[in-house]
Design a protein around this motif. Structure first.
Motif, PDB file in Angstrom:
ATOM      1  N   TYR A  48       0.814  -1.213   0.000  1.00 45.37           N
ATOM      2  CA  TYR A  48       0.000   0.000   0.000  1.00 45.37           C
ATOM      3  C   TYR A  48       0.844   1.257   0.000  1.00 45.37           C
ATOM      4  CZ  TYR A  48      -3.631  -3.318   1.295  1.00 45.37           C
ATOM      5  OH  TYR A  48      -4.485  -4.386   1.315  1.00 45.37           O
ATOM      6  N   ALA A  49       0.210   2.330  -0.362  1.00 40.04           N
ATOM      7  CA  ALA A  49       0.683   3.695  -0.509  1.00 40.04           C
ATOM      8  C   ALA A  49       2.028   4.022   0.120  1.00 40.04           C
ATOM      9  CB  ALA A  49      -0.374   4.646   0.033  1.00 40.04           C
ATOM     10  N   PRO A  50       3.039   4.239  -0.715  1.00 42.99           N
ATOM     11  CA  PRO A  50       4.314   4.709  -0.172  1.00 42.99           C
ATOM     12  C   PRO A  50       4.177   6.163   0.284  1.00 42.99           C
ATOM     13  CG  PRO A  50       4.397   4.661  -2.577  1.00 42.99           C
ATOM     14  CD  PRO A  50       3.072   4.088  -2.169  1.00 42.99           C
ATOM     15  N   GLU A  51       4.812   6.489   1.410  1.00 38.06           N
ATOM     16  CA  GLU A  51       4.787   7.865   1.932  1.00 38.06           C
ATOM     17  C   GLU A  51       6.221   8.315   2.190  1.00 38.06           C
ATOM     18  OE1 GLU A  51       2.334   9.909   2.109  1.00 38.06           O
ATOM     19  OE2 GLU A  51       0.718   8.502   1.700  1.00 38.06           O
ATOM     20  N   TRP A  52       6.621   9.398   1.542  1.00 34.78           N
ATOM     21  CA  TRP A  52       7.965   9.954   1.708  1.00 34.78           C
ATOM     22  C   TRP A  52       8.111  10.621   3.070  1.00 34.78           C
ATOM     23  CZ3 TRP A  52      11.831   9.756  -2.003  1.00 34.78           C
ATOM     24  CH2 TRP A  52      11.454   9.391  -3.300  1.00 34.78           C
ATOM     25  N   SER A  53       9.285  10.487   3.660  1.00 34.92           N
ATOM     26  CA  SER A  53       9.600  11.266   4.856  1.00 34.92           C
ATOM     27  C   SER A  53       9.839  12.706   4.418  1.00 34.92           C
ATOM     28  CB  SER A  53      10.837  10.703   5.573  1.00 34.92           C
ATOM     29  OG  SER A  53      11.978  10.759   4.732  1.00 34.92           O
ATOM     30  N   GLY A  54       9.722  13.651   5.350  1.00 35.80           N
ATOM     31  CA  GLY A  54       9.869  15.065   5.035  1.00 35.80           C
ATOM     32  C   GLY A  54      11.216  15.432   4.447  1.00 35.80           C
ATOM     33  N   ASP A  55      12.246  14.671   4.795  1.00 34.56           N
ATOM     34  CA  ASP A  55      13.581  14.950   4.271  1.00 34.56           C
ATOM     35  C   ASP A  55      13.851  14.192   2.968  1.00 34.56           C
ATOM     36  OD1 ASP A  55      13.907  12.334   5.168  1.00 34.56           O
ATOM     37  OD2 ASP A  55      15.352  12.849   6.727  1.00 34.56           O
ATOM     38  N   GLY A  56      12.907  13.364   2.529  1.00 38.53           N
ATOM     39  CA  GLY A  56      13.055  12.627   1.280  1.00 38.53           C
ATOM     40  C   GLY A  56      14.017  11.457   1.333  1.00 38.53           C
ATOM     41  N   ARG A  57      14.501  11.118   2.516  1.00 37.08           N
ATOM     42  CA  ARG A  57      15.481  10.033   2.645  1.00 37.08           C
ATOM     43  C   ARG A  57      14.844   8.656   2.816  1.00 37.08           C
ATOM     44  NH1 ARG A  57      19.010  12.106   7.392  1.00 37.08           N
ATOM     45  NH2 ARG A  57      19.535   9.891   7.393  1.00 37.08           N
ATOM     46  N   TYR A  92      -0.412   5.671   8.122  1.00 37.37           N
ATOM     47  CA  TYR A  92       0.909   6.092   8.574  1.00 37.37           C
ATOM     48  C   TYR A  92       1.199   7.522   8.113  1.00 37.37           C
ATOM     49  CZ  TYR A  92       1.334   3.275   4.323  1.00 37.37           C
ATOM     50  OH  TYR A  92       1.112   2.688   3.110  1.00 37.37           O
ATOM     51  N   GLU A  93       1.886   8.257   8.975  1.00 35.39           N
ATOM     52  CA  GLU A  93       2.139   9.689   8.751  1.00 35.39           C
ATOM     53  C   GLU A  93       3.523  10.046   9.292  1.00 35.39           C
ATOM     54  OE1 GLU A  93       1.075  13.718   7.871  1.00 35.39           O
ATOM     55  OE2 GLU A  93      -0.118  11.945   7.485  1.00 35.39           O
ATOM     56  N   TRP A  94       4.368  10.659   8.470  1.00 35.06           N
ATOM     57  CA  TRP A  94       5.700  11.096   8.888  1.00 35.06           C
ATOM     58  C   TRP A  94       5.635  12.421   9.631  1.00 35.06           C
ATOM     59  CZ3 TRP A  94      10.042   8.371   8.854  1.00 35.06           C
ATOM     60  CH2 TRP A  94      10.176   7.295   7.967  1.00 35.06           C
ATOM     61  N   SER A  95       6.528  12.605  10.582  1.00 34.82           N
ATOM     62  CA  SER A  95       6.719  13.925  11.174  1.00 34.82           C
ATOM     63  C   SER A  95       7.367  14.810  10.111  1.00 34.82           C
ATOM     64  CB  SER A  95       7.605  13.826  12.421  1.00 34.82           C
ATOM     65  OG  SER A  95       8.905  13.382  12.075  1.00 34.82           O
ATOM     66  N   PRO A  96       7.227  16.141  10.203  1.00 34.67           N
ATOM     67  CA  PRO A  96       7.758  17.024   9.167  1.00 34.67           C
ATOM     68  C   PRO A  96       9.253  16.847   8.885  1.00 34.67           C
ATOM     69  CG  PRO A  96       6.252  18.246  10.544  1.00 34.67           C
ATOM     70  CD  PRO A  96       6.437  16.894  11.195  1.00 34.67           C
ATOM     71  N   LYS A  97      10.048  16.541   9.895  1.00 33.25           N
ATOM     72  CA  LYS A  97      11.486  16.388   9.700  1.00 33.25           C
ATOM     73  C   LYS A  97      11.882  14.967   9.292  1.00 33.25           C
ATOM     74  CE  LYS A  97      12.303  19.995  13.050  1.00 33.25           C
ATOM     75  NZ  LYS A  97      12.603  20.274  14.435  1.00 33.25           N
ATOM     76  N   GLY A  98      10.927  14.034   9.322  1.00 28.22           N
ATOM     77  CA  GLY A  98      11.203  12.665   8.909  1.00 28.22           C
ATOM     78  C   GLY A  98      11.860  11.803   9.964  1.00 28.22           C
ATOM     79  N   ASN A  99      11.827  12.235  11.224  1.00 29.66           N
ATOM     80  CA  ASN A  99      12.468  11.440  12.274  1.00 29.66           C
ATOM     81  C   ASN A  99      11.503  10.530  13.032  1.00 29.66           C
ATOM     82  OD1 ASN A  99      11.382  13.857  13.164  1.00 29.66           O
ATOM     83  ND2 ASN A  99      12.916  14.201  14.733  1.00 29.66           N
ATOM     84  N   TYR A 100      10.204  10.683  12.793  1.00 30.41           N
ATOM     85  CA  TYR A 100       9.204   9.829  13.439  1.00 30.41           C
ATOM     86  C   TYR A 100       8.135   9.437  12.430  1.00 30.41           C
ATOM     87  CZ  TYR A 100      11.208  11.682  17.727  1.00 30.41           C
ATOM     88  OH  TYR A 100      12.077  12.044  18.724  1.00 30.41           O
ATOM     89  N   LEU A 101       7.609   8.218  12.589  1.00 31.70           N
ATOM     90  CA  LEU A 101       6.482   7.753  11.790  1.00 31.70           C
ATOM     91  C   LEU A 101       5.377   7.353  12.757  1.00 31.70           C
ATOM     92  CD1 LEU A 101       5.507   6.990   8.876  1.00 31.70           C
ATOM     93  CD2 LEU A 101       6.133   4.645   9.470  1.00 31.70           C
TER      94      LEU A 101
END
Length: 151
Positions: A48-57, A92-101
């Motif tokens: 299912y749906a890939p979700e990018w982290s805020g930093d794109g990593r 699932y939802e990333w934090s804006p900086k990509g350090n938490y899901l």
């Protein structure tokens, strides 16, 4: 091909495709001028749906068996972070900086055949740790971070 998602910088699109024979995560340049790149292998369940982290990593995604994964885009390392005992994980939802899901999943009560309520969990990328953050006696789902990522 399904579930297209723009990268944070707009340069790529991540999506799920079965062009390799199984559903895998792929990326392609936003202009479509280069061939798509397969990032995962070994898929054996609908993804299912890939979700990018805020930093794109990183890219998070789940599958029909209730597993949640985080994919490191640079080295294609895949880490399973959760396995929902009672159903799928789709919020699932990333934090804006990509350090938490954050995501919700239904657990099970110890020594019982009765499913518990859905709880919100947060995965800490730096410490490779998953924590339940809501009371298991109440149903909680669809987590969202504040714009700064502090809450």
């Amino acid at each position: 091909d399904k579930f297209p998602r723009w990268s944070p910088d707009g340069s790529k699109v991540a999506f799920i495709s079965d062009r390799s024979g199984e559903e895998e995560v792929w990326t392609v340049a936003q202009d479509g001028l280069t061939p798509p790149e397969q990032l995962t292998t070994g898929g054996n369940a609908q993804r299912y749906a890939p979700e990018w982290s805020g930093d794109g990593r990183r890219i998070a995604f789940s599958d029909k068996d209730g597993r949640v994964f985080i994919l490191n885009v640079a080295d294609k390392k895949l880490t399973q972070i959760a396995d929902a005992p009672n159903g799928q994980v789709l919020d699932y939802e990333w934090s804006p900086k990509g350090n938490y899901l954050a995501f919700s999943m239904v657990g099970s009560r110890p020594n019982s055949n009765v499913a518990s309520f859905s709880s919100v969990y947060i995965y800490d990328v730096a410490n490779n740790k998953l924590n339940r953050v809501t009371d298991p006696m109440f149903s909680s789902f669809n987590p969202a971070f504040d714009p700064s990522g502090d809450y």
